[in-house]
Structures are given as structure tokens and as C-alpha cells.
Design a protein around this motif. Sequence first.
Motif, PDB file in Angstrom:
ATOM      1  N   GLU A 287       0.817  -1.211   0.000  1.00  0.00           N
ATOM      2  CA  GLU A 287       0.000   0.000   0.000  1.00  0.00           C
ATOM      3  C   GLU A 287       0.849   1.259   0.000  1.00  0.00           C
ATOM      4  O   GLU A 287       0.371   2.336  -0.381  1.00  0.00           O
ATOM      5  N   ALA A 288       2.148   1.113   0.390  1.00  0.00           N
ATOM      6  CA  ALA A 288       3.061   2.255   0.336  1.00  0.00           C
ATOM      7  C   ALA A 288       3.409   2.636  -1.111  1.00  0.00           C
ATOM      8  O   ALA A 288       3.920   3.737  -1.361  1.00  0.00           O
ATOM      9  N   LEU A 289       3.144   1.722  -2.073  1.00  0.00           N
ATOM     10  CA  LEU A 289       3.405   2.007  -3.493  1.00  0.00           C
ATOM     11  C   LEU A 289       2.394   3.004  -4.072  1.00  0.00           C
ATOM     12  O   LEU A 289       2.612   3.530  -5.175  1.00  0.00           O
ATOM     13  N   LEU A 290       1.290   3.232  -3.387  1.00  0.00           N
ATOM     14  CA  LEU A 290       0.231   4.107  -3.882  1.00  0.00           C
ATOM     15  C   LEU A 290       0.433   5.533  -3.360  1.00  0.00           C
ATOM     16  O   LEU A 290       0.864   5.724  -2.218  1.00  0.00           O
ATOM     17  N   PRO A 291       0.144   6.539  -4.140  1.00  0.00           N
ATOM     18  CA  PRO A 291      -0.251   6.452  -5.566  1.00  0.00           C
ATOM     19  C   PRO A 291       0.954   6.121  -6.448  1.00  0.00           C
ATOM     20  O   PRO A 291       2.100   6.408  -6.089  1.00  0.00           O
ATOM     21  N   PHE A 302       5.965  -4.969  -6.859  1.00  0.00           N
ATOM     22  CA  PHE A 302       4.768  -5.768  -6.591  1.00  0.00           C
ATOM     23  C   PHE A 302       5.018  -7.240  -6.905  1.00  0.00           C
ATOM     24  O   PHE A 302       4.489  -8.124  -6.212  1.00  0.00           O
ATOM     25  N   ARG A 303       5.814  -7.520  -7.957  1.00  0.00           N
ATOM     26  CA  ARG A 303       6.112  -8.931  -8.270  1.00  0.00           C
ATOM     27  C   ARG A 303       6.833  -9.590  -7.097  1.00  0.00           C
ATOM     28  O   ARG A 303       6.543 -10.731  -6.744  1.00  0.00           O
ATOM     29  N   ASP A 304       7.772  -8.862  -6.496  1.00  0.00           N
ATOM     30  CA  ASP A 304       8.488  -9.412  -5.340  1.00  0.00           C
ATOM     31  C   ASP A 304       7.513  -9.624  -4.168  1.00  0.00           C
ATOM     32  O   ASP A 304       7.548 -10.669  -3.506  1.00  0.00           O
ATOM     33  N   ILE A 327      -4.794  -6.509  -1.149  1.00  0.00           N
ATOM     34  CA  ILE A 327      -3.675  -6.716  -2.073  1.00  0.00           C
ATOM     35  C   ILE A 327      -4.144  -6.561  -3.515  1.00  0.00           C
ATOM     36  O   ILE A 327      -3.419  -6.031  -4.373  1.00  0.00           O
ATOM     37  N   ARG A 328      -5.406  -7.003  -3.795  1.00  0.00           N
ATOM     38  CA  ARG A 328      -5.934  -6.859  -5.166  1.00  0.00           C
ATOM     39  C   ARG A 328      -6.164  -5.384  -5.511  1.00  0.00           C
ATOM     40  O   ARG A 328      -6.061  -4.989  -6.667  1.00  0.00           O
ATOM     41  N   LYS A 329      -6.467  -4.578  -4.515  1.00  0.00           N
ATOM     42  CA  LYS A 329      -6.661  -3.147  -4.757  1.00  0.00           C
ATOM     43  C   LYS A 329      -5.366  -2.492  -5.242  1.00  0.00           C
ATOM     44  O   LYS A 329      -5.384  -1.672  -6.172  1.00  0.00           O
ATOM     45  N   VAL A 330      -4.246  -2.878  -4.640  1.00  0.00           N
ATOM     46  CA  VAL A 330      -2.939  -2.352  -5.092  1.00  0.00           C
ATOM     47  C   VAL A 330      -2.636  -2.846  -6.497  1.00  0.00           C
ATOM     48  O   VAL A 330      -2.204  -2.081  -7.364  1.00  0.00           O
ATOM     49  N   GLU A 331      -2.850  -4.146  -6.731  1.00  0.00           N
ATOM     50  CA  GLU A 331      -2.592  -4.729  -8.051  1.00  0.00           C
ATOM     51  C   GLU A 331      -3.433  -4.027  -9.124  1.00  0.00           C
ATOM     52  O   GLU A 331      -2.934  -3.717 -10.220  1.00  0.00           O
ATOM     53  N   GLN A 332      -4.697  -3.747  -8.834  1.00  0.00           N
ATOM     54  CA  GLN A 332      -5.579  -3.085  -9.787  1.00  0.00           C
ATOM     55  C   GLN A 332      -5.115  -1.664 -10.080  1.00  0.00           C
ATOM     56  O   GLN A 332      -5.198  -1.195 -11.225  1.00  0.00           O
TER      57      GLN A 332
END
Length: 409
Positions: A287-291, A302-304, A327-332
Motif C-alpha cells: 500500500e506504500a506504493l500508492l499512488p 509488486f512482483r516481489d 492486495i488486489r486493490k494495489v494490483e488493480q
Amino acid sequence: MTSHEWGRVDDDGTVYVRTADGERSVGQYPEGTPDEALAFFTERYAALAFEVELLEQRINSGVLSPEEATESVKTVKAQVVDANAVGDLISLAGRLDALGPIIARQREARREERAQRSAEAKAAKEDLVAQAEKIAEGTDWRHGANKLRDLLEQWKALPRIDRSSDDALWRRFSTARTAYTRHRKTHFAELNEQREGARAVKERLAAEAESLAESTEWGPTAGRYRDLMKQWKAAGPAPKDVDDALWKRFRGAQDAFFGARDATNAALDQEFAANADVKEALLVEAEALLPIEDVEAAKRAFRDLADRWDAAGKVPRDRMKELEGRIRKVEQAIREVEEDAWRKSDPEKSARADDMVTKLEQAIAKVEADLEKARTAGNEKKVRELEENLESRRSFLEMAKRASEDFSG
């Protein structure tokens, strides 16, 4: 000779009474004096007068039926007319005759009462017949028989009416009872047949449920129990004396299976609790990857995270939906940024957008020329149509230009 207002005693002891037709001998009283002879026969008259008075009272009170009253008057009058008594026998006979009109009125009143009661009884019986026929046409198998019994008791309490009407109404009432009884027996016979069929189905379902009770194939077996339950409900009720026992067997087998499954899942949930803690930590990183600012860097990170997510293993069932959703929310989010970038860089879409802009500009130029001609010609209707057309095309042009700018970067 001794005399009286209504009679006399001759020297030989013969007693006479005076009547409208003259004197009439009423008897002799040789053993006593003339006064005693008159007293004897006037007492007889007093007894007759008392009997007439008593009859008047009874008739006026209505305790006697008109028929009984008529017969009593006839009897007493015969006694008065030929009475061996001294007194005003004509007056007594007149009083008896005066009772005739009274009896006639009572007879008419009773006739009217009987007619009224008969009409009321007929209406009541017609109502009972209508109720019985309605019950016979219905399907109230639980209460209908009791209702018909109540109606029969009410029928018995009512007086008879004229024979033809009474017989006709009774035939309708009896026919309704017979029809209801026949239909009710048919219904319960069919119901019993259905219940016997349900018994066989439920015995089979209970046996299968018991055979699955110790299964450890949790998913397929739970699905099969759901199917068995649907079949159980569709089977309908079995005979009451066995339905409860069969349900106890069926439900007991279900409870045994699902109890064992729940116990196993509870043990697994306890075992997987630590895995949930690991995935909670991974979600903090994801979730730290967002935005998303650098889509390629985000994809690599995300792959890792996804590899470590899979390696963490299963989590308790009550946490699965929550953790997977996050986790799917980040992937989306990463996928949407990637797709947006691709869409903007798609050369075919960019060319189509530019072509649309060119075509709209050409169409607008033509509409503007036509509009000028219409204004010169003073064709107001045409002017309004072209102005509306022009406004619509200019709106599409603005949209096309924005799309073209998006694709051009």
C-alpha cells in the motif's frame, strides 16, 4: 209451593227451572224441605257458573290451544244446556258463546305465529344449506367436518316447515355433507399416498446423509449435503409418526459432518494466524506504493511482494476476504496506470482521434456555409436547425480534440 227467581218447587217436591222456552223439570228432592230442594239445585248451578268462569280465565290467558278451547266450550255448554240446576242457564250459555270470537282471534294469531316461525325456520335452513354447500365446494379439510357437524345440530334444533320445502332443503344439505365427506376422504387418501412416497425418499436421504457423516472431503461433501437438503424439502411431509425420526437421523448426520469440518477449520485457522500477520506486514509495503508514480518500479516491487505473499501461505478463513481485497486493490491500481499509459501511446487510436478532428472540422465548415446561406435567404426555420446542428458538432469537436491531445502525450 216455594218459588225462586229462576225456579220453583212443587208440592210433590218436583223442582223446576225457568228457561226461554218455559219451565223444565230438573228433578225431585222429596226427603227435604222445599227450601233445601232449591238450595241443592242452585248449588249445582253455582258449580256450573264456577266452571264457566274458570274456562273463561283459561281461554283469555291463552293457556289452552284454540282446538282445546273449542272442545272445552263444547263440553261445558252441553252440560249447561241440559243442566239439572236452578239458575240463569241462558246467561251461562251466552258467556260460553262469547268465547267463540276470542278463540277465533287466538286461532288466527297462532296461525300467523306459525307462519312467521315457519318463514324464519325456512330462512334459517336455507342459510344452513348455503353454508354447507360452501364448505362442500372448499378445501378446508381440517375444520370443515366440525363445521358441518355444528350445522347439523343447528338444523335439528329448528322446527319443521312445510314438507315439500323441508325435504328439498334437507336433500341439498345432505348432498353437501356427502360430497364434502367424499372429497375429504379422497384428499386424505391422496395425501397418505404422497406421504408414503415421501417416507421412501426421506429414508433414502437419511441413509445417504449418514453415509457422508464421517467424510473429510469438506467441499464436495458440504455441497452434497446442500443438494440433499433441497431434495428433503421437495419431498414433502412423511407420515407424522416417522417424519420426526427421519429428520432426527438426517439432521444428526449433517451436524456430525459440519461439526467435524468446523473443528478442523478452527484448528487450521489457529495454525494460519501467523501467516495472516506476515501478510499484514506485506500489505503495509504494497500500500506504500500508492499512488503510482513510476509504473515500472511499482510492477517490479509488486512482483516481489506477490512472491512473498504466496510463500506466506493460507490465512484464517475470516481474514481471507479482507486481506485478498487489499492486495488486489494495489494490483488493480498498478494495472490501471499501466493501461492508461498504453492507451495514450497507442498509434492507431491516436490516428483515429486526429482523423475524427479533421472530419468534424470539415463538417462544421460546411454547416457554417449553409447557415450563412439560410440567413441571407431569411429562412428562420432552416437557421434554427443549422444552429442546433452546429452547436452539437462543435461540442463533439472539443471532445475529439481532447482525446487527440491525450494520445499525443
